[in-house]
Each structure stands twice: as structure tokens, then as C-alpha cells.
Design an enzyme around this catalytic site. Structure first.
Site, PDB file in Angstrom:
ATOM      1  N   GLU A 127       0.847  -1.187   0.000  1.00 57.09           N
ATOM      2  CA  GLU A 127       0.000   0.000   0.000  1.00 57.09           C
ATOM      3  C   GLU A 127       0.888   1.245   0.000  1.00 57.09           C
ATOM      4  O   GLU A 127       1.823   1.305   0.794  1.00 57.09           O
ATOM      5  CB  GLU A 127      -0.921   0.041   1.215  1.00 57.09           C
ATOM      6  CG  GLU A 127      -2.011   1.088   1.080  1.00 57.09           C
ATOM      7  CD  GLU A 127      -2.945   1.177   2.293  1.00 57.09           C
ATOM      8  OE1 GLU A 127      -2.524   0.786   3.402  1.00 57.09           O
ATOM      9  OE2 GLU A 127      -4.061   1.644   2.125  1.00 57.09           O
ATOM     10  N   GLU A 301      -6.298  -3.957  12.229  1.00 61.22           N
ATOM     11  CA  GLU A 301      -5.998  -4.735  11.014  1.00 61.22           C
ATOM     12  C   GLU A 301      -7.049  -5.814  10.794  1.00 61.22           C
ATOM     13  O   GLU A 301      -7.433  -6.106   9.661  1.00 61.22           O
ATOM     14  CB  GLU A 301      -4.603  -5.359  11.101  1.00 61.22           C
ATOM     15  CG  GLU A 301      -3.465  -4.376  11.344  1.00 61.22           C
ATOM     16  CD  GLU A 301      -3.478  -3.125  10.482  1.00 61.22           C
ATOM     17  OE1 GLU A 301      -3.960  -3.204   9.334  1.00 61.22           O
ATOM     18  OE2 GLU A 301      -3.039  -2.058  10.968  1.00 61.22           O
TER      19      GLU A 301
HETATM   20 ZN   LIG Z   1      -5.685   0.739   8.522  1.00 62.63          ZN
END
Ligand SMILES: [Zn+2]
Length: 849
Positions: A127, A301
Site C-alpha cells: 500500500e 488490522e
Molecule cells: Zn488501517
């Protein structure tokens, strides 16, 4: 030239044209220490045969490209990190054979050799757009597909990805092949590969929808710090809670959590393959806020497995929603499902202050940011996206009701499973479940910038009763939006030496002035607290009597959330030059000793240090530093043996120490001639003690090297780099500067440690040359050194200790003329804003009247 950038429009065009059927990715990790083999086969359809598009691949040596069996010359087709594809068929097969480069910046496939034992560890971090550093991609979240990874690696390695790890086949001498099963459809940025000589522990969670294998991994040199029972307990609590809350079984089969080195962020929600920074495995004594925060990261998460991975934003415009939802969900889960039931208080004491600070910087932006390209996205992993978004989402939950909110969310997961959505889809789901119109709420809160200030306005009769009462709402001139707030108001009296709540009410605030009739006739309390219960996202002000009550008696207020709001108001008033730094430090010394919230105890001494260094008047600073050093020493000595207070105040004392007596204390703690019952002078505390001696010139290279010899780990090397940078000499600063901004061989976390140690208040004479050097670097560093190195350096190397009008003028001239890109300029503008704020606060401290 797009460079490594990609615009939203380009992504939308490509998504309209293509559907990706599958990726098959063959990686060979046995080809050397700097590069690895990467062969990608992408099957995709095209809705307009004959048209053109491109695939993404960064920094690779491309050997061979074939499209539908026909060879394409890499020399012409591969340029500027893109592979041009023309003459597309309805059904296409693209094969790209390349060598890609291992990363030392934490972007792409990071390769790390542990200095403790020379073992090799790899992990990916993709990411926002970095899968394309490892394989050929269509790098955007809305081209989901199943991924099949085939990995060649040394026999005996652990190899972990999104699918369950298969039994490897030995294919050569010391070389094995792992053929992973295809994944569920997912976006490129949540695919993952972790490989190396990792330590592995397996458990199984037996949940209401079936078993979930739970893997925990870390480096061999950290095995003694892997408190796996605690981690498994939290993980199981999280799964039990979320599977029930979301009414949707965990979608990705197994769940591995891998603690990895030199990690840039806290953690990453790769589907079924979560990576976390391995500093979360405590090698030294840590306080409760450390464990509370770690639990929140684990839950954050996990929440992404549904919100983010199962249902994914179409483009990065909805990054805020992805992160804000995970934030809200992790605090909600921590309170409801774990021992950290006070997590929302910690949110107020730490996280919300981050949001308020970010929202008052010139770089503030609407929560729903206009992320028109990748560069815009990459600087928006900030306090708005995470903390303000979560604060506002918490309000939305209150606005529609928790049950309605959950009903909307559950339908949304089912409707959009394994595909992409936009915020309007969620809003529609919530409007349906709650029956409320939400468009205007979204406009007010998500599409505007800035934070409102709420202050009480009242008149009293001669007996001290309210004859009028209103809440005054204001906004910054640049962001004049006034908003609707649900606001609690608490009235506290002094009763037998304690501050006791007499009553509290809840009102709806709207517009510039909201009359509060319910308080008319009430006796003015000792403390009048706006935002009781912390329902609102707004700065609050204390009236004169309430401020005096807080300064004299915050320690007698028993409710930790009310205290957190008072701490927040006082800190905010100090930052806004409405309360002097001297008064703030006095408040901290009077009340932090009896603070009970974990984040309060660990963070508030840091606010005091910042008030002294940045916000005190230069003429008052020496005296205030002496007061703080003495006061925090007394708190440290008085703290209960072995308590978090003792540890937190020991750290604060070490940081504050500058007098001869205090530095002698630190030397004694380091060499063992001074000790305090219950205080372990362990590895990380030793570095902190040494750093203060180095800063003061009482210890040098020899002592720093000796400490590294005792701590021959990557953490030790990072501390070592920082300690060298702290030395008060021109040579030390020059060396540190070269490591931080010029050299390419310094790994990301070591660079960060050096950067954070460079600008030291009190070392102005050695820092003066680095105003011009900083501005020169800011011109071009983004392009020359990449996002990770540049953003770290530009954010923290701004010369804040040299605050002056002259500095502001120089920076203004640079902002006018520099060719730097908007992302680089953003950090310079933020540093400038910090300096302007500091100068105003210093004036307040010089003349507090
Ligand atoms: Zn996050």
C-alpha cells in the site's frame, strides 16, 4: 512524464476498459542479494478490442513481454515504469518476465539481514502502489482478481502469503518451490509475500463459523520477546467479536500475523497475512499504553479484513473511510471484547489531539479528501484520515444509533463482498437502516475542513446563579463552516476536597450561538465542562473560574474521561497562546502524578516538554526547564516501585535532565551506582539515559559505540545512529545530515531514527546552517529519493528550534519560488505553521496577563 504517479482519471479509464480474470506470479528468491526473478501472467478481458492500455512495473529489468503469444520489445514498450499494451483482444494473456529489486526503504519487497545472527528476512509492503515493485500489475484497487503465487526460495525458509502455506517441493539442491492455491478476488495492494528464516508458532481459533488457523511469526533473534499467549488471546477475542458484530464469517481462511523489521508504519492489513512492526514485541519493560495501543493495532488490522479487504474502496478517495472505520471498530472492540475497557479515554488523551493538531495545519483537508493522484494519497495517511475520521464516524454511530449502524454495515458487507464500493454506497445502506437523511451530515462533516471551537457564554446573578447561558461556536477564518454537534455539559462542585459531578445535560449545538435554557437558575459550578462524555469533535474552552479550578485541582477530579477533556482543553489553550507554557507545566506537575489513564501518564509529560522547548518565552525558559527537571524528578522518586508512573517519569526525567546534578544521576543509573527499587535499567532505558548525556556533551562516540556493542541488534543500530546525531558538534550534524538526506545505503528505520534526533532544542548554534540546506533539499528530494525517505526527512528536519520571524520570512520566500512538488511543499508549510504557533505561544508566556 507520469514518473511513478498515476491519476484517478487514468485508473478510471483503465477500469472501464478491463476486467482482470487472474494473476499468476512466479517469484524466484534464490537469484542473489539485490534482485529476484519475477514472472507475471495476467489474464484479462477488454470491453473494446483493438484499444490500448498499460500495465505497471517499477524499477525492473524486463527480459521478455508477450501479449497473446506475440512478443513485444521491452526496449520500446517499457518506459517510465509502465508497459504499453496496444491492440488488445477481447480475451488477453500478458506475460512479463523481469528481475525486480529488493527494497531497503520498506516499499515493495524489503530485504533485511539481521545483524544479531546474519539471518535473512523478506517481507512485502504494497500500500499504496508498490505491488508493481514486485510483479507486473494493473495497480489500482478496483481491478480485483484471484492471485496465484509460486515462490522459489531456499529450502528451510518459511514462506507466507495470502493463501495457506503449501507443503514445499524440493526442486534443486537447497532450493524449494511453494505453489500457493489461488486467493479469493482481491486488490493488488493487499496481496503479500513474507519469506525467510522466520520463527513460526501455530494455533487454531475455534469460532462460531468454523476453525481459523492462527500463525504468529517473528525473527529468530526476537523469539524470547514473542509473548504469543497474549497475542493469541487478543486475536481470538477480536475474531469472536467481529464475526458476531459483522454477522459475516472471516473471509480469508487462515490468519497469519508476522512481526517484521524496519517497518514504516504500524501494521498492514494484507488479506490473511498481516504484517506488523516488530517493535511491538517488547524487548524492554513497557507501560500499559504500549500494550493498549498494540491491542488496538491488532484489532484495527482485523477489522480491515471485512472493511477494506472483503469490500474495498474503488479509488483512494475513500481511504479515509477505510481507515476511519478500522479505527472506530478497533476502539469499539477493545472496549467491548478485551481488558482495555478504557480505550476511548486513551483515544481522547492521544489520538484526538493528533486530529486537532492536523486539522489546524495549513495542509488540512476534508476528511473525504480529493485524492486525484497517487502523490496526493501518499501524504494523506494523516491525523485527518485516521483520527478525525474516527472521531466523526463515532458521531455518525451516535447520530444513527449503534444497532441501525450495524444493520447497515451487515447489509453492505453482503451486497459488496469481494468487490468495490464508494462512500455513497455505505451512506445509502445507513440511510436505509436508520431512516435518517445523511447527505447533509456528510456534507457538513466530511466535505469541509477545520475544527470548531466551543466556549461557554453566561451571566450570573448576585447569588452566582446563571441568568443566561449559551454555547458560542466559532471557526477559523479560512474554514468558516459552523456545524451541528451533540454536546454534553458537565457541572462539577468541590465537595470535601474532590471535584464531584453535580449534573450533566446533553444538547444539540447549531450555529454561532446556542441558548441553553436548562442551565438557567443553576449555581455556577467550580468546573463547567463542555463536551462531557467526549461526544463532539471540537476544541473546547474553559471559563476563567473553571480554568482556575483545573489548574489548582485537576488531580481531585475522579472521572478519567473528564480529566482527559480538561487536559486536552489546557493543552489546546497553550498551543493557541491562551494559556502560558509556564502555567501548563505547573498544571502537569500538579496532576500527572495521580493520572490513571495509561495514555495520560505516558503522553502528558511529553506535552510539557514541548511546551518548555517550543512555547516558553526565551527569557523564562531556563527557569522553567529547572522547575520541570526538579518537579519531574520528585514525581519519579515518589512513584510506586515498579509502576507505570515510575517508568514514565523516569523517561521524562531522563529527557529533561540538563543540570549537573541531574546528569550525574543519569550517569549513576547507567553505571549502576544509582538505583531505584522497581526500576529496571534495561536496554531501551539505557539508550534514553545515554542520549541525554550525549546531548549535553557528557558522553561521546566511545560511549555510544560501547552501547552498540552491548546491543548488537537492528534496534541497537537505529539507536546508535540517533545517538551520534544528537552530539552537539558541527561534525556530528554534518555526518547525520549526509546519512539522513544524501546517502542511499541507510535503511529506512535507521534514517528515521537519525532524522528524529537531528533537530535538538538548545543546539541552535550547530543547526543554523541547516535552514538553507533543508530548503535546498526540499526542492528536489521527493523525486531523487522517493516518497519514503523524502517524507520522513522533510517532515522532521524542518528547523523548528530556530523559530523566529526571520525564519518565517525565509520560508515564505522559498514557498514562492521553489520548484518542489505539492507533497514536498506540504511538509515545509506544516513546519512553518508550527513555528508561527510557537512564536505566538512564546509571546503569551512572556506576557501571560
Ligand atoms: Zn488501517
Amino acid at each position: 512524464m507520469p514518473g511513478t504517479n498515476l491519476t484517478r482519471d487514468e485508473a478510471a479509464t483503465r477500469a472501464a476498459l478491463l476486467d482482470v480474470t487472474s494473476y499468476s506470479i512466479d517469484l524466484d528468491l534464490t537469484t542473489g542479494d539485490t534482485t529476484f526473478g519475477s514472472t507475471t501472467t495476467i489474464e484479462f478481458t477488454c470491453s473494446q478490442p483493438g484499444s490500448s492500455t498499460f500495465a505497471d512495473l517499477v524499477g525492473a529489468t524486463v527480459h521478455e513481454i508477450t501479449l497473446n503469444g506475440e512478443s513485444i520489445d521491452p526496449a520500446t514498450a517499457y518506459a517510465d515504469h509502465r508497459i504499453a499494451l496496444s491492440g488488445l483482444a477481447a480475451d488477453n494473456v500478458l506475460v512479463v518476465r523481469a528481475d525486480c529489486t529488493y527494497s531497503r526503504t520498506g516499499e515493495g519487497l524489503h530485504r533485511f539481514v539481521d545483524p544479531a545472527d546474519d539471518r535473512v528476512y523478506l517481507y512485502s509492503q504494497f500500500e499504496v502502489p508498490d505491488a508493481r515493485r514486485v510483479y507486473t500489475t494493473f495497480e489500482q484497487p478496483d481491478l480485483k482478481a484471484p492471485f496465484t503465487f509460486n515462490v522459489t526460495a531456499p529450502t528451510g525458509w518459511k514462506v507466507v502469503s495470502n493463501s495457506a502455506t503449501p507443503e514445499p517441493k524440493e526442486i534443486g539442491e537447497g532450493v524449494s518451490l511453494w505453489n500457493f492455491a489461488p486467493t479469493k478476488p482481491m486488490s493488488t495492494y493487499i496481496t503479500a509475500l513474507v519469506a525467510g528464516e522466520y520463527h513460526e508458532v501455530q494455533h487454531v481459533y475455534r469460532g462460531k463459523h468454523g476453525d481459523i488457523p492462527l500463525g504468529h511469526y517473528c525473527r529468530q533473534s526476537l523469539v524470547e520477546h514473542l509473548d504469543v499467549e497474549e497475542l493469541v488471546k487478543l486475536t481470538e477475542q477480536g475474531f469472536a467479536f467481529f464475526e458476531d458484530l459483522f454477522d459475516y464469517p472471516y473471509p480469508f481462511g487462515k490468519y497469519d500475523q508476522l512481526y517484521v523489521p524496519e517497518y514504516n508504519m504500524g501494521a498492514m492489513e494484507n488479506a490473511g497475512c498481516v504484517t506488523l512492526r516488530d517493535e511491538y514485541l517488547p524487548r524492554s519493560r513497557q507501560d500499559r499504553s504500549f500494550y493498549e495501543f498494540r491491542a488496538e493495532v491488532i484489532l484495527h488490522e482485523m477489522a480491515h479484513m471485512w472493511f477494506g479487504d472483503l469490500v474495498t474502496m474503488r479509488w483512494w478517495d475513500d481511504l479515509w473511510l477505510n481507515e476511519s472505520f478500522a479505527e472506530w471498530a478497533c476502539y469499539h472492540a477493545a472496549v467491548e471484547a478485551t481488558e482495555f475497557t478504557e480505550s476511548w479515554v486513551g483515544f481522547t488523551n492521544a489520538r484526538k489531539n493528533w486530529a486537532y493538531r492536523q486539522d489546524q495545519l495549513p495542509s488540512t483537508h476534508p476528511i473525504a479528501a480529493d485524492n486525484y493522484d497517487l502523490q496526493a494519497v501518499e501524504v494523506n495517511f494523516d491525523g485527518i484520515t485516521y483520527a478525525k475520521g474516527a472521531s466523526v464516524l463515532k458521531q455518525l454511530v451516535a447520530w444513527v444509533g449503534l444497532e441501525n449502524f450495524l444493520e447497515g454495515i451487515r447489509g453492505y458487507f453482503k451486497d459488496f463482498e469481494f468487490s468495490n464500493s464508494e462512500f455513497t454506497d455505505l451512506l445509502a445502506a445507513l440511510e436505509k437502516s436508520s431512516g435518517r437523511e445523511l447527505e447533509s451530515w456528510a456534507q457538513e462533516w466530511l466535505q469541509t475542513s477545520g475544527v470548531n471551537t466551543l466556549a461557554p457564554e453566561f451571566e450570573l446573578d448576585e447569588d452566582g446563579r446563571f441568568t443566561s447561558f449559551a454555547v458560542r461556536q466559532t471557526a477559523a477564518a479560512d474554514y468558516p463552516t459552523l456545524r451541528r454537534h451533540r454536546l454534553g455539559i458537565g457541572l462539577y462542585d468541590e465537595v470535601e476536597g474532590r471535584l464531584v459531578r453535580r449534573t450533566s445535560i446533553e444538547i444539540d449545538v447549531e450555529g454561532a450561538k446556542t441558548q441553553v435554557h436548562d442551565l438557567i437558575g443553576q449555581q455556577q459550578p467550580a468546573l463547567l465542562l463542555l463536551n462531557e462524555g467526549d461526544l463532539a469533535y471540537a476544541k473546547i474552552r474553559l471559563d476563567d473560574r473553571s480554568l482556575a479550578t483545573v489548574v489548582d485541582g485537576l488531580a481531585t477530579l475522579d472521572d478519567p474521561l473528564a480529566r482527559a477533556l480538561c487536559w486536552g482543553a489546557a493543552w489546546d489553550m497553550t498551543r493557541d497562546a491562551e494559556m502560558s507554557a509556564t502555567a501548563f507545566v505547573k498544571l502537569v506537575l500538579s496532576a500527572v502524578g495521580s493520572e490513571t489513564d495509561a495514555f495520560g501518564v505516558s503522553r502528558i509529560p511529553g506535552y510539557a516538554a514541548q511546551a518548555i522547548n517550543a512555547y516558553s518565552a526565551p527569557d523564562n525558559r531556563a527557569a522553567l526547564k529547572a522547575t520541570w527537571e526538579q518537579g519531574i524528578r520528585e514525581l519519579f522518586v515518589a512513584a510506586e516501585a515498579g509502576s507505570d508512573h515510575q517508568l514514565s517519569f523516569a523517561r521524562a526525567y531522563a529527557s529533561a535532565a540538563h543540570s549537573d546534578q541531574a546528569l550525574t544521576d543519569l550517569e549513576g543509573l547507567l553505571d549502576g551506582t544509582v538505583s531505584f527499587e522497581g526500576l529496571a535499567v534495561d536496554t531501551d532505558l539505557r539508550w534514553l539515559l545515554l542520549n541525554s548525556l550525549v546531548k549535553a556533551g557528557r558522553a561521546g562516540v566511545e560511549a555510544i559505540d560501547a552501547e552498540l556493542a552491548r546491543d548488537n541488534t537492528i534496534s541497537g543500530q537505529e539507536h546508535h545512529g540517533a545517538a551520534l546525531a544528537l552530539r552537539p558538534t558541527a561534525e556530528a550534524k554534518a555526518d547525520a545530515w549526509a546519512s539522513a538526506v544524501e546517502r542511499d545505503d541507510i535503511p529506512n528505520e535507521t534514517q528515521r531514527s537519525i532524522v528524529l534526533a537531528f533537530q535538538v532544542f538548545g543546539q541552535e548554534e550547530f543547526l543554523a546552517p541547516y535552514v538553507e540546506k533543508y530548503l535546498a533539499v526540499a526542492d528536489t528530494m521527493w523525486e531523487e529519493k522517493g516518497t519514503q525517505r523524502a517524507s520522513t526527512a522533510l517532515e522532521y528536519l524542518f528547523p523548528r528550534p530556530l523559530a523566529s520571524q526571520q525564519l518565517l520570512d525565509r520560508v515564505d520566500a522559498w514557498l514562492e519560488s521553489s520548484p518542489a512538488n505539492p507533497a514536498a511543499k506540504r511538509y515545509v508549510r506544516e513546519g512553518r505553521a508550527d513555528v508561527a504557533r510557537a512564536l505566538a505561544a512564546q509571546a503569551k508566556d512572556a506576557d501571560p496577563s
